[in-house]
Design a protein around this motif. Structure first.
Motif, PDB file in Angstrom:
ATOM      1  N   THR A  92      40.354  37.003  45.424  1.00  0.00           N
ATOM      2  CA  THR A  92      39.371  38.696  45.409  1.00  0.00           C
ATOM      3  C   THR A  92      39.595  39.463  44.410  1.00  0.00           C
ATOM      4  O   THR A  92      40.875  39.141  44.481  1.00  0.00           O
ATOM      5  N   PRO A  93      38.641  39.965  43.816  1.00  0.00           N
ATOM      6  CA  PRO A  93      39.105  40.662  43.214  1.00  0.00           C
ATOM      7  C   PRO A  93      39.708  41.996  42.834  1.00  0.00           C
ATOM      8  O   PRO A  93      40.526  42.000  42.625  1.00  0.00           O
ATOM      9  N   GLY A  94      39.815  42.291  44.488  1.00  0.00           N
ATOM     10  CA  GLY A  94      40.669  43.268  44.761  1.00  0.00           C
ATOM     11  C   GLY A  94      41.907  42.515  44.701  1.00  0.00           C
ATOM     12  O   GLY A  94      43.452  44.185  44.409  1.00  0.00           O
ATOM     13  N   GLY A  95      42.712  41.585  45.449  1.00  0.00           N
ATOM     14  CA  GLY A  95      43.358  41.355  45.538  1.00  0.00           C
ATOM     15  C   GLY A  95      44.067  40.764  44.129  1.00  0.00           C
ATOM     16  O   GLY A  95      45.604  40.765  43.883  1.00  0.00           O
ATOM     17  N   LEU A  96      43.541  40.554  42.814  1.00  0.00           N
ATOM     18  CA  LEU A  96      43.944  40.076  42.374  1.00  0.00           C
ATOM     19  C   LEU A  96      43.971  41.997  41.428  1.00  0.00           C
ATOM     20  O   LEU A  96      45.142  41.631  40.230  1.00  0.00           O
ATOM     21  N   THR A  97      43.021  42.427  41.376  1.00  0.00           N
ATOM     22  CA  THR A  97      43.531  44.200  41.339  1.00  0.00           C
ATOM     23  C   THR A  97      45.058  44.718  41.364  1.00  0.00           C
ATOM     24  O   THR A  97      45.691  45.594  40.594  1.00  0.00           O
ATOM     25  N   ARG A  98      44.963  44.590  42.974  1.00  0.00           N
ATOM     26  CA  ARG A  98      46.417  44.779  43.258  1.00  0.00           C
ATOM     27  C   ARG A  98      47.662  43.830  42.840  1.00  0.00           C
ATOM     28  O   ARG A  98      48.507  44.849  42.458  1.00  0.00           O
ATOM     29  N   GLU A  99      47.523  42.643  42.491  1.00  0.00           N
ATOM     30  CA  GLU A  99      48.197  41.956  41.995  1.00  0.00           C
ATOM     31  C   GLU A  99      48.934  42.615  40.560  1.00  0.00           C
ATOM     32  O   GLU A  99      49.953  42.339  40.588  1.00  0.00           O
ATOM     33  N   LEU A 100      47.776  42.922  39.353  1.00  0.00           N
ATOM     34  CA  LEU A 100      47.946  43.144  38.284  1.00  0.00           C
ATOM     35  C   LEU A 100      49.380  44.459  38.488  1.00  0.00           C
ATOM     36  O   LEU A 100      49.786  44.465  37.764  1.00  0.00           O
ATOM     37  N   ARG A 101      48.411  45.023  38.945  1.00  0.00           N
ATOM     38  CA  ARG A 101      49.104  46.787  39.130  1.00  0.00           C
ATOM     39  C   ARG A 101      50.913  46.573  39.455  1.00  0.00           C
ATOM     40  O   ARG A 101      51.700  46.463  39.070  1.00  0.00           O
ATOM     41  N   LYS A 102      51.265  45.369  40.401  1.00  0.00           N
ATOM     42  CA  LYS A 102      52.163  45.812  40.800  1.00  0.00           C
ATOM     43  C   LYS A 102      53.172  45.221  39.570  1.00  0.00           C
ATOM     44  O   LYS A 102      54.521  45.075  39.239  1.00  0.00           O
ATOM     45  N   ILE A 103      52.461  44.127  38.733  1.00  0.00           N
ATOM     46  CA  ILE A 103      53.240  43.097  38.072  1.00  0.00           C
ATOM     47  C   ILE A 103      53.589  43.921  36.855  1.00  0.00           C
ATOM     48  O   ILE A 103      54.617  44.472  35.869  1.00  0.00           O
TER      49      ILE A 103
END
Length: 248
Positions: free
Chosen positions: A169-180
């Motif tokens: 999901t786009p939202g899941g990817l956005t949160r993951e990239l922020r965490k990285i």
């Protein structure tokens, strides 16, 4: 559609999930008539761009030939990054006793430039292989420091599910990239291959833009981010410094 573009479409039909394709599959993937694909494929076999599969794998089967690999090794930018990375990768492999990957972003996928080590289980990664960037540690490490347009292009191209744990999901990817970005490292927790995990970090070049991703990969039970994270981040920093010093 020119002859060259049709030939490029035939070559582009192959991917790491389908390293061998039948004539019918090539026609379906390219949208070209089977007779046209047969004629182009025969010419590409003569030129060693394609080669026929072994007997028993289908009389009309094809795979990519060595000509492409030989020329790909000469691509200057990628060859220079690989040359700089190999000593760092060797040290990282010796320190972790795991499989080490170096990959770059090409379009919305990552392409593996170098792979060192074996972890004793079968995984899909191979030198020259291509994987959707959102589903790998190296890909997410690169995306986290790429432009918004690059991330958007990956989302618009789709977020295919490779395993039950792939972020789709786009939202899941956005949160993951922020965490990285907050930790400086990316985790792939069985997102590309079941039973396999990795810790990855971004590699930056002379212009301070992300150039590649470096990762340590192994069976999930042997991948401890708390231990491997500092190791891969240090290795990525060392490689980034080498690229900057070389003007890469």
């Amino acid at each position: 559609m020119t002859l060259l573009s049709r030939a490029a479409a035939v070559v582009g039909a192959f991917d790491h999930h389908s390293p061998s394709l039948s004539l019918a599959e090539l026609a379906r993937r390219t949208g070209l008539p089977k007779s046209t694909v047969h004629r182009i494929a025969a010419e590409l076999v003569t030129l060693r761009v394609l080669e026929r599969t072994e007997p028993g794998a289908g009389a009309d089967g094809y795979r990519l030939g060595m000509w492409l690999f030989e020329r790909g090794e000469l691509v200057p930018a990628h060859r220079s990054i690989s040359d700089a990375a190999l000593p760092v990768m060797e040290d990282l492999r010796a320190a972790t006793r795991q499989r080490i990957h170096l990959a770059v972003l090409e379009g919305v996928d990552v392409v593996y430039l170098e792979i060192l080590g074996d972890i004793g289980i079968d995984i899909a990664s191979r030198t020259g292989g291509r994987v959707p960037a959102h589903a790998t540690g190296v890909g997410k490490a690169i995306l986290a420091y790429s432009s918004a347009a690059t991330v958007r292009a990956r989302v618009e191209a789709g977020l295919p599910r490779l395993t039950a744990r792939t972020i789709v999901t786009p939202g899941g990817l956005t949160r993951e990239l922020r965490k990285i970005r907050s930790t400086g490292m990316a985790l792939d927790l069985e997102e590309a291959n079941a039973g396999v995990s990795c810790v990855a970090a971004p590699v930056f070049g002379a212009n301070h833009k992300v150039r590649a991703g470096l990762s340590v990969t192994g069976p999930t039970g042997s991948v401890d981010p708390g231990t491997l994270g500092p190791a891969v981040r240090t290795a990525a920093f060392t490689l980034s410094r080498a690229l900057r010093d070389s003007g890469l």
